[in-house]
Every structure is written in structure tokens, then in C-alpha cells.
Design a protein around this motif. Structure first.
Motif, short mmCIF file in Angstrom:
data_model
loop_
_atom_site.label_atom_id
_atom_site.label_comp_id
_atom_site.label_asym_id
_atom_site.label_seq_id
_atom_site.Cartn_x
_atom_site.Cartn_y
_atom_site.Cartn_z
N ASN A 218 1.20 5.08 -8.14
CA ASN A 218 2.13 5.21 -9.02
C ASN A 218 3.77 5.01 -8.84
O ASN A 218 3.65 5.35 -7.58
N ASN A 219 4.41 4.64 -9.11
CA ASN A 219 5.99 4.87 -9.07
C ASN A 219 5.80 5.91 -8.65
O ASN A 219 6.97 6.06 -7.57
N HIS A 220 5.98 6.81 -9.37
CA HIS A 220 6.18 8.25 -8.67
C HIS A 220 5.59 8.03 -6.94
O HIS A 220 6.19 9.13 -6.23
N ASP A 221 4.54 8.50 -7.48
CA ASP A 221 3.84 8.05 -5.04
C ASP A 221 4.32 7.50 -5.05
O ASP A 221 5.16 8.10 -3.14
N GLU A 222 5.07 6.06 -5.51
CA GLU A 222 5.63 6.13 -3.85
C GLU A 222 7.41 6.27 -3.40
O GLU A 222 8.35 5.99 -2.80
N LEU A 223 7.96 7.01 -5.33
CA LEU A 223 9.12 7.50 -4.98
C LEU A 223 8.92 8.32 -4.00
O LEU A 223 10.02 8.82 -2.91
N MET A 224 8.22 9.26 -3.85
CA MET A 224 7.48 10.16 -3.48
C MET A 224 7.90 10.77 -2.28
O MET A 224 7.91 10.73 -0.71
#
Length: 80
Positions: free
Chosen positions: A6-12
Motif C-alpha cells: 500500500n501507499n503507506h508502506d512505500e512512503l515509510m
């Protein structure tokens, strides 16, 4: 492969990778080993040893804002 990210995992992932990149940098030799296109190598090469700080907080409340201000004041005093 085939795994949903998900997008959050990529940002982290980017959040945690940035301090490493600033600390160690990238040389043209490393980029060639990573099979980066030759025309992109000058744009992706950078020196390391750049001081940075990354802070991850569970919540942003008055207590933690005070901690951030104390860190900032300490850094300014030490650098002065």
C-alpha cells in the motif's frame, strides 16, 4: 512479486531509506552495479556524510512538541 504494497508502506520505506542515502551517498560504480542507465548516473550520484535527523513519533501532542523544541534548541546551542 505479486505482493500488494500500500501507499503507506512505500512512503515509510522512503522515510527510512533517506537517512541512509544522506549518510552514505552513491558512487558511479555502485550505480553501474545496480544497472542504472548510463545517462542517469550523473543525476543519481551524490556524496554522503550529510548530517540529518529523522524523527518518527506515535502522536503529536504538547509533550512531544516540547521534546522537538528541546532537540532543536540543543542542536543550535551545540553548533553555536
Amino acid at each position: 512479486k505479486g505482493e500488494v504494497v500500500n501507499n503507506h508502506d512505500e512512503l515509510m520505506s522512503n522515510f527510512f531509506a533517506q537517512p541512509d542515502a544522506l549518510a552514505y551517498g552513491k558512487t558511479p560504480e555502485q550505480l553501474k552495479k545496480e544497472n542504472v542507465s548510463e545517462h542517469l548516473i550523473p543525476h543519481k550520484t551524490f556524496t554522503g556524510n550529510r548530517p540529518s535527523i529523522s524523527i518518527l513519533l506515535p502522536t503529536l501532542d504538547a509533550y512531544r512538541i516540547g521534546q522537538l523544541l528541546a532537540i532543536y534548541e540543543h542542536r543550535v546551542a551545540v553548533q553555536g
